[in-house]
Design an enzyme around this catalytic site. Structure first.
Site, PDB file in Angstrom:
ATOM      1  N   HIS A  95      12.293  -2.784   5.975  1.00 18.18           N
ATOM      2  CA  HIS A  95      11.118  -2.583   6.824  1.00 18.18           C
ATOM      3  C   HIS A  95      11.352  -3.319   8.130  1.00 18.18           C
ATOM      4  CE1 HIS A  95       6.854  -1.803   7.715  1.00 18.18           C
ATOM      5  NE2 HIS A  95       6.917  -2.951   8.345  1.00 18.18           N
ATOM      6  N   ASP A 174      -4.574   0.070   1.813  1.00 18.66           N
ATOM      7  CA  ASP A 174      -3.973  -0.306   3.101  1.00 18.66           C
ATOM      8  C   ASP A 174      -4.459   0.624   4.205  1.00 18.66           C
ATOM      9  OD1 ASP A 174      -2.087  -1.834   4.770  1.00 18.66           O
ATOM     10  OD2 ASP A 174      -1.061   0.091   4.926  1.00 18.66           O
ATOM     11  N   ARG A 181      -8.637  -3.080  10.652  1.00 15.95           N
ATOM     12  CA  ARG A 181      -7.943  -4.192  11.331  1.00 15.95           C
ATOM     13  C   ARG A 181      -7.624  -3.805  12.771  1.00 15.95           C
ATOM     14  NH1 ARG A 181      -2.870  -5.066   7.940  1.00 15.95           N
ATOM     15  NH2 ARG A 181      -2.369  -6.607   9.530  1.00 15.95           N
ATOM     16  N   SER A 196      -0.079  -5.978   3.579  1.00 17.56           N
ATOM     17  CA  SER A 196       0.028  -4.583   3.975  1.00 17.56           C
ATOM     18  C   SER A 196       1.450  -4.050   3.747  1.00 17.56           C
ATOM     19  CB  SER A 196      -0.374  -4.475   5.452  1.00 17.56           C
ATOM     20  OG  SER A 196      -0.018  -3.244   5.982  1.00 17.56           O
ATOM     21  N   LYS A 200       3.040  -1.788   0.092  1.00 19.74           N
ATOM     22  CA  LYS A 200       3.629  -0.445   0.227  1.00 19.74           C
ATOM     23  C   LYS A 200       5.047  -0.436  -0.339  1.00 19.74           C
ATOM     24  CE  LYS A 200       2.137  -0.457   4.486  1.00 19.74           C
ATOM     25  NZ  LYS A 200       1.878  -0.273   5.882  1.00 19.74           N
TER      26      LYS A 200
HETATM   27  N1  URA Z   1       3.078  -2.872   9.597  1.00 20.05           N
HETATM   28  C1  URA Z   1       2.346  -2.623   8.483  1.00 20.05           C
HETATM   29  O1  URA Z   1       2.679  -1.759   7.690  1.00 20.05           O
HETATM   30  N2  URA Z   1       1.246  -3.378   8.286  1.00 20.05           N
HETATM   31  C2  URA Z   1       0.870  -4.360   9.114  1.00 20.05           C
HETATM   32  O2  URA Z   1      -0.121  -5.001   8.860  1.00 20.05           O
HETATM   33  C3  URA Z   1       1.619  -4.592  10.274  1.00 20.05           C
HETATM   34  C4  URA Z   1       2.739  -3.832  10.481  1.00 20.05           C
END
Ligand code: URA
Length: 455
Positions: A95, A174, A181, A196, A200
């Site tokens: 990521h 999320d 957010r 978050s 995932k």
């Molecule tokens: N990327 C995400 O998936 N979530 C976040 O909170 C910030 C960046």
């Protein structure tokens, strides 16, 4: 990840009480966080209550235990992908916090697959100055990002990797929380970001994860210190969750590679998978991949992993996996073959008359290239968006002809702008002119290493 033994039926827990508790700086229990997540997903909370709780979490911070609970509850708010048992140790993902010209996933996933790993990559779209992996891949005619579970399993089995979008069923908490957010100025909190991202990744069913936290002028994290706070939270939370995670802090002051824009970045990715990529892209792919290969026990050392990754970029095996992935994700086989063979002719690009070169105003060495301005100019050309509903243009963007530390000559081109109108927009031309700093006295600038540290 062990399931929690007791959970509370959400609507029975008063959200007002939970907001009050967090507002006053007290630690929420797992069951209380479960109740908050349940209220969020079931729609039993008022929007203002969700905003208030997010702000309380943002201001008071989340302890490691709270972050772990939030991650688990979010992960379990929807479907959790399960893969054949024999793949367990090989399931990996990466990521990135996002940068300008960041096309690493497009190269990394197939290269890892070529090295024997399984990469179930659920990716996202771009916002503001950062591009999104899905937007880039969607510039390939026919590429589908929404796939059924059966399709995902088949692709992972045959291609070794997929890069797909998040279904509504994967971590719905999320989606609900991120929307709020975004409009309540609570995105930057490290605990909320960690929950978050890791929820995932855990829902993807991976065993090992590498996080690429970008640091610098063209990244969300401007300093190493800021990035380290997030990295520490991610590493600590992952440990408790039983997710094997490493974090690389990587430099993002300028642009990754030479191309920015959706089709243009696919073209550069194909070049990398033909062993003809720019040094910074190759180094990052090899470094992130080398770590993952070592974390999975496929190789003994990171160095050995890097060599394996490098080989996959040069012997055509990464490109082969990319071609199989594209075909299985809906691209006509003849188009997929053409993308690999001659991407310039296979992908949407602007006509030559809409490519404008900007000339250097003096001779010297490129002291700096402002990635943030370049990213924002590409966004304004149509390569990016400010809100998720905005449409993007896959053909537009820029191609740098020089990088920091290179020599430039007065009157020679330093950047090509690919634009959708017949002439380059004046505001883009002006801002780009200010994005390059040339030092007439400088002899050479040593290149800074792209990877700052791995934690
Ligand atoms: N990327 C995400 O998936 N979530 C976040 O909170 C910030 C960046």
């Amino acid at each position: 990840m062990p399931p929690e033994t007791s959970t509370v039926a959400a609507p029975e827990v008063s959200l007002v009480h939970l907001i009050e508790k967090k507002r006053d700086g007290k630690e929420l229990t797992h069951n209380e966080i479960q109740a908050f997540v349940d209220h969020t997903v079931k729609g039993t909370a008022q929007d203002c209550q969700l905003g208030a709780m997010l702000m309380a979490m943002h201001l008071q911070g989340l302890t490691d235990q709270e972050t772990v609970s939030l991650t688990k509850c979010m992960m379990n708010s929807g479907e959790v992908l399960v893969w054949p048992k024999e793949w367990k140790s090989l399931l990996v993902d990466k990521h990135s916090t996002g940068g300008v010209g960041d096309k690493i996933s497009l190269v990394l996933a197939p290269a890892l697959a070529a090295c024997g790993l399984k990469v179930p990559m659920i990716s996202g779209r771009g916002l503001d100055f950062t591009g999104g992996t899905l937007d880039k891949l969607e510039s390939i005619p026919g590429y589908r990002i929404l796939l059924s579970k059966d399709e995902l399993t088949q692709i992972l089995s045959k291609a070794g990797c997929f890069i797909a979008g998040q279904s509504a069923n994967l971590v719905p908490a999320d989606m609900e929380l991120y929307k709020r957010r975004d409009v309540t100025a609570t995105v930057p909190n490290p605990g909320l970001i960690t929950g978050s991202i890791l929820s995932k990744k855990a829902a993807e069913g991976v065993t090992s994860l590498i996080m690429d936290i970008k640091v610098g002028k063209a990244a969300f994290k401007k300093t190493v210190e800021e990035a380290e706070i997030l990295a520490t939270k991610i590493v600590n939370t992952s440990k408790i969750l039983g997710l094997n995670t490493r974090v690389a802090l990587t430099r993002m002051d300028s642009v990754l590679g030479y191309y920015v824009g959706n089709s243009l970045e696919v073209i550069e990715s194909v070049q990398s998978m033909k062993g003809e990529g720019p040094e910074d892209i190759d180094t990052l792919v090899e470094d992130l991949g080398g770590n993952l290969l070592q974390m999975c026990g496929v190789v003994k050392t990171v160095e050995e992993g890097k060599q394996k990754m490098k080989k996959s970029l040069h012997d055509g095996s990464a490109l082969k996996h990319f071609q199989t992935m594209m075909t299985m994700q809906g691209v006509d086989p003849s188009v997929a073959a053409k993308v690999c063979d001659d991407p310039w002719s296979a992908l949407p690009t602007v006509p030559k008359s809409q490519v404008t070169s900007l000339m250097s105003e003096k001779s010297g060495v490129v002291a700096s290239l402002d990635g943030l301005t370049i990213g924002k100019c590409c966004r304004d050309l149509g390569a990016g968006r400010m809100t998720f509903s905005q449409k993007i243009n896959p053909s537009v963007g820029v191609r740098l002809l020089v990088k920091e530390g290179d020599k430039v000559e007065s009157g020679k081109p330093w950047i090509e702008v690919h634009h959708s109108q017949s002439i380059i927009p004046e505001s883009v031309r002006e801002r780009l002119k200010g994005a390059i700093m040339i030092d007439e006295n400088m002899k050479a600038v040593p290149k800074k290493p792209i990877v700052i540290k791995v934690m």
